[in-house]
Each structure stands twice: as C-alpha cells, then as structure tokens.
Design a protein around this motif. Structure first.
Motif, PDB file in Angstrom:
ATOM      1  N   SER A 199       0.844  -1.190   0.000  1.00 39.19           N
ATOM      2  CA  SER A 199       0.000   0.000   0.000  1.00 39.19           C
ATOM      3  C   SER A 199       0.883   1.244   0.000  1.00 39.19           C
ATOM      4  N   SER A 200       0.436   2.259  -0.714  1.00 40.67           N
ATOM      5  CA  SER A 200       1.204   3.498  -0.802  1.00 40.67           C
ATOM      6  C   SER A 200       0.288   4.622  -1.244  1.00 40.67           C
ATOM      7  N   HIS A 201       0.605   5.841  -0.765  1.00 40.65           N
ATOM      8  CA  HIS A 201      -0.098   7.029  -1.233  1.00 40.65           C
ATOM      9  C   HIS A 201       0.570   7.625  -2.465  1.00 40.65           C
ATOM     10  N   VAL A 202       1.789   7.220  -2.753  1.00 40.32           N
ATOM     11  CA  VAL A 202       2.571   7.827  -3.821  1.00 40.32           C
ATOM     12  C   VAL A 202       2.564   6.885  -5.020  1.00 40.32           C
ATOM     13  N   VAL A 203       1.732   7.218  -6.012  1.00 45.10           N
ATOM     14  CA  VAL A 203       1.568   6.327  -7.164  1.00 45.10           C
ATOM     15  C   VAL A 203       2.873   6.182  -7.932  1.00 45.10           C
ATOM     16  N   SER A 204       3.690   7.239  -7.959  1.00 46.99           N
ATOM     17  CA  SER A 204       4.943   7.167  -8.712  1.00 46.99           C
ATOM     18  C   SER A 204       5.873   6.086  -8.167  1.00 46.99           C
ATOM     19  N   ASP A 205       5.738   5.735  -6.884  1.00 48.50           N
ATOM     20  CA  ASP A 205       6.555   4.667  -6.311  1.00 48.50           C
ATOM     21  C   ASP A 205       6.179   3.298  -6.884  1.00 48.50           C
ATOM     22  N   LEU A 206       4.984   3.199  -7.435  1.00 49.31           N
ATOM     23  CA  LEU A 206       4.454   1.908  -7.854  1.00 49.31           C
ATOM     24  C   LEU A 206       4.654   1.631  -9.335  1.00 49.31           C
ATOM     25  N   VAL A 207       4.942   2.695 -10.103  1.00 45.59           N
ATOM     26  CA  VAL A 207       5.138   2.541 -11.536  1.00 45.59           C
ATOM     27  C   VAL A 207       6.391   1.695 -11.784  1.00 45.59           C
ATOM     28  N   ASP A 208       6.295   0.765 -12.701  1.00 49.39           N
ATOM     29  CA  ASP A 208       7.406  -0.118 -13.089  1.00 49.39           C
ATOM     30  C   ASP A 208       7.814  -1.099 -12.001  1.00 49.39           C
ATOM     31  N   THR A 209       7.024  -1.184 -10.919  1.00 52.81           N
ATOM     32  CA  THR A 209       7.312  -2.175  -9.882  1.00 52.81           C
ATOM     33  C   THR A 209       6.125  -3.109  -9.666  1.00 52.81           C
ATOM     34  N   CYS A 210       4.915  -2.572  -9.714  1.00 58.32           N
ATOM     35  CA  CYS A 210       3.726  -3.378  -9.448  1.00 58.32           C
ATOM     36  C   CYS A 210       3.056  -3.787 -10.757  1.00 58.32           C
ATOM     37  N   ASP A 211       2.432  -4.966 -10.752  1.00 61.35           N
ATOM     38  CA  ASP A 211       1.744  -5.440 -11.953  1.00 61.35           C
ATOM     39  C   ASP A 211       0.269  -5.748 -11.712  1.00 61.35           C
ATOM     40  N   TRP A 212      -0.213  -5.494 -10.511  1.00 58.43           N
ATOM     41  CA  TRP A 212      -1.633  -5.703 -10.185  1.00 58.43           C
ATOM     42  C   TRP A 212      -2.094  -4.508  -9.358  1.00 58.43           C
ATOM     43  N   LEU A 213      -3.295  -4.018  -9.633  1.00 58.71           N
ATOM     44  CA  LEU A 213      -3.790  -2.809  -8.977  1.00 58.71           C
ATOM     45  C   LEU A 213      -5.073  -3.094  -8.217  1.00 58.71           C
ATOM     46  N   VAL A 214      -5.123  -2.605  -6.975  1.00 59.00           N
ATOM     47  CA  VAL A 214      -6.351  -2.594  -6.181  1.00 59.00           C
ATOM     48  C   VAL A 214      -6.566  -1.160  -5.720  1.00 59.00           C
ATOM     49  N   VAL A 215      -7.725  -0.599  -6.053  1.00 60.23           N
ATOM     50  CA  VAL A 215      -8.090   0.742  -5.593  1.00 60.23           C
ATOM     51  C   VAL A 215      -9.245   0.603  -4.613  1.00 60.23           C
ATOM     52  N   LEU A 216      -9.004   1.071  -3.383  1.00 60.97           N
ATOM     53  CA  LEU A 216     -10.046   1.100  -2.363  1.00 60.97           C
ATOM     54  C   LEU A 216     -10.536   2.528  -2.199  1.00 60.97           C
ATOM     55  N   ASN A 217     -11.847   2.674  -2.060  1.00 66.40           N
ATOM     56  CA  ASN A 217     -12.428   3.999  -1.883  1.00 66.40           C
ATOM     57  C   ASN A 217     -13.695   3.841  -1.062  1.00 66.40           C
ATOM     58  N   GLY A 218     -13.748   4.526   0.079  1.00 64.72           N
ATOM     59  CA  GLY A 218     -14.934   4.442   0.916  1.00 64.72           C
ATOM     60  C   GLY A 218     -15.210   3.052   1.444  1.00 64.72           C
ATOM     61  N   GLY A 219     -14.149   2.271   1.680  1.00 67.68           N
ATOM     62  CA  GLY A 219     -14.318   0.939   2.233  1.00 67.68           C
ATOM     63  C   GLY A 219     -14.734  -0.124   1.248  1.00 67.68           C
ATOM     64  N   ARG A 220     -14.752   0.219  -0.047  1.00 70.75           N
ATOM     65  CA  ARG A 220     -15.142  -0.735  -1.088  1.00 70.75           C
ATOM     66  C   ARG A 220     -14.063  -0.805  -2.161  1.00 70.75           C
ATOM     67  N   VAL A 221     -14.055  -1.917  -2.881  1.00 75.35           N
ATOM     68  CA  VAL A 221     -13.105  -2.094  -3.972  1.00 75.35           C
ATOM     69  C   VAL A 221     -13.665  -1.437  -5.226  1.00 75.35           C
ATOM     70  N   GLN A 222     -12.916  -0.474  -5.778  1.00 79.88           N
ATOM     71  CA  GLN A 222     -13.292   0.161  -7.045  1.00 79.88           C
ATOM     72  C   GLN A 222     -12.655  -0.534  -8.234  1.00 79.88           C
ATOM     73  N   ARG A 297     -13.973   9.801  -8.503  1.00 82.81           N
ATOM     74  CA  ARG A 297     -15.339   9.362  -8.769  1.00 82.81           C
ATOM     75  C   ARG A 297     -15.609   8.051  -8.028  1.00 82.81           C
ATOM     76  N   PRO A 298     -15.926   8.126  -6.731  1.00 84.66           N
ATOM     77  CA  PRO A 298     -16.134   6.900  -5.947  1.00 84.66           C
ATOM     78  C   PRO A 298     -17.233   5.997  -6.495  1.00 84.66           C
ATOM     79  N   GLU A 299     -18.155   6.580  -7.277  1.00 80.75           N
ATOM     80  CA  GLU A 299     -19.246   5.766  -7.821  1.00 80.75           C
ATOM     81  C   GLU A 299     -18.810   4.919  -9.008  1.00 80.75           C
TER      82      GLU A 299
END
Length: 311
Positions: A199-222, A297-299
């Motif tokens: 988990s990280s708040h800094v998206v630039s840290d994740l570029v070229d390192t991570c290959d799967w994305l999970v976005v949580l917003n308001g306690g739900r998976v977006q 856009r949490p919706e």
C-alpha cells in the motif's frame, strides 16, 4: 471422462489465489471501515493497493495477516482462512511504523527473527545487510530512517514468506531511501517469486514495480486487476464539448472535465476499438491518471469480468 471429472480436474489445476476476500466487512463502533469488499489476487503478483486516507487499506491488510477478525464475510490467504496456523508461517507483515527494538543491535534483531520464525534464513539476512553496509553491531535506534526500513524489510524477507504484506513501507523516507528500498524489494521478489501486497499514497513509487492494482475507496473495492490490462482498457479523449454527451452515451465515462468549448473524458472502452468523430483525439492513460480518475469518482468501478464456465 465425464463433465464432473473434467470440472474437478479444472479446479485442481487452477492455482490458489494469494489473497481472496468475499463480502468482507469490518466495523469500528458505528462506522464501517470496509463493507462488501470482494477481490482476488493471483499468486506471484506485486500488488499496488491505493486509496485515500480512511479508505480501509490498513484495515484490509490487518485482516489479511490475521491481526483483525472480520465482522462479515471472509478472507482467505493461500487457500486457507487468514490468521490460522496454516497461513501465519507463510505470511510476513511490515507495518507503516516499521516496528523495531531501538535498543537492539542489528544482530540482535536477526537473532530475534530467528527465534520467532521456523523458516528463518540467517545467511540471507546477513548477506543482504552486509551488501547494504549496515553494521551488525550498530544499535537500531542509531540508524538512519532508510537503514531502519532496510533492516525491517530484511527481517520480513528472511522469514521466506509466500505472501509479503507492506503497509506504507516508504512513509517518511527521503527519495533516495525510497528508491533503494523499492530496488531491494524488487530484487527479493525476482529471486523468490513471492506475492507482495504494497500500500502506498505515492503512485509514482508503484510505476514499473507493481503489476496488479487494487483501488479502495470508501471501504469498497473500485478497481482490481492486471495493470497492463487496465491501462489498455482505458483511453483519454479530448474533443468539442457539444459532442461529449454523444460519446458519454456510447462509452463508460470514469471521469471528465468540460469547458464551453472542450471536453476531456477518461473512458473505459474494454476491448472495443474506438470509432470517433475526427474532431476527437485519444491517447492512452498513465497509471497515475487512471488511479486519480477513479479516486475522484467513488461511484465508478472497474472490476474483473466474472469467468463463465463453459458448457
């Protein structure tokens, strides 16, 4: 071979997910930190988990490693219920505050790790810290922030986990230290093939390192999916405002901005080939653009399509 045998063989051959949640919910007093949270992460992936403060990231990670119990739903790790004797030896967790004993020497921390973890790899831990020029005799409390992060990561890696869970491991580190920690982590992943959830708040840290994305917003998976696939399924369109409603009627608009003359729309196209008025331009999106569009856009949601059994 009958249909039942074929189905059973398919299930046996299917790899076990590293992390699965189904209808997961966690409540603190009257407030839901997570609600109806369902996702599945394949093994061997490096997972970026992003979301605003209060989205439920830390709660989800604590549930995954067995530090919390769910109020609703279930969470499984490597095919077994999280937090059990079947999963605990196979999971390592590094919290944001990088818990270390400041009065211990680095060597003491390694001895502590060896006592606590049956699968401990002492040679790996010593070799890794020596390569980073971190003295074994130095007290942990006297190390720099970056060095402390490396010691904490070494303790987690030397457990030789199948799943490594990292909650904001780069917080409070300077840019050079962030780079060094991520480089060391990626080297360890390449050698072991373990699954990492980061988990990280800094998206630039994740570029070229991570290959799967999970976005949580308001306690739900977006969003939950392969990053390459997600980027391929989204486009950024720019064109005349008077034509925007027509485009929005044909495509799923995740986020958009309009002026009197021009509209910019981030759309989810799936695998469709776009056919647009020549006055529109379109281009691919970056990981940061994709993440920010969904967070605004949490919706909106982009979840994997369900797999349908063949008949």
């Amino acid at each position: 071979m009958n249909a039942v045998t074929t189905a059973q063989n398919a299930l046996t051959a299917a790899p076990t997910a590293a992390l699965t949640t189904t209808g997961l919910g966690k409540k603190y007093r009257r407030n839901w930190a997570l609600r109806d949270c369902s996702l599945s992460v394949p093994q061997g992936r490096v997972v970026a988990m992003v979301g605003p403060n209060g989205a439920g990231k830390t709660t989800l990670l604590h549930l995954a490693v067995g530090l919390l119990a769910p109020d609703h739903g279930e969470v499984t790790v490597l095919g077994a219920r999280a937090g059990t004797t079947r999963t605990l030896p196979r999971v390592a967790f590094l919290a944001q505050d990088k818990p270390l004993y400041g009065g211990f020497s680095v060597a003491d921390m390694l001895r502590f790790g060896a006592r606590m973890n049956p699968g401990w790899d002492q040679a790996f831990a010593e070799r890794r810290l020596a390569s980073l020029d971190i003295p074994a005799g130095r007290r942990v409390g006297k190390l720099s922030g970056g060095q402390q992060a490396q010691v904490a990561l070494t303790v987690a890696l030397a457990k030789r986990p199948d799943l490594l869970v990292l909650d904001e491991p780069l917080a409070n580190l300077d840019p050079l230290a962030r780079h060094e920690v991520m480089r060391g982590l990626m080297a360890a992943v390449a050698d072991s093939g373990m699954t990492v959830v980061l988990s990280s708040h800094v998206v630039s840290d994740l570029v070229d390192t991570c290959d799967w994305l999970v976005v949580l917003n308001g306690g739900r998976v977006q969003v939950c999916g392969d990053i390459e696939d997600l980027l391929a399924e989204h486009r950024l369109l720019t064109g005349p405002s008077e034509l925007a409603d027509g485009v929005a009627g044909r495509l799923t608009v995740v986020d958009g901005d309009r002026t009197d003359r021009q509209a910019t729309l981030l759309v989810r196209t799936g695998t469709e080939r776009l056919s647009l008025d020549p006055r529109w331009t379109d281009r691919g999106v970056s990981l940061e653009e994709l993440v920010l569009a969904y967070l605004r856009r949490p919706e909106s949601a982009a979840l994997p399509r369900p797999a349908l059994a063949s008949t």
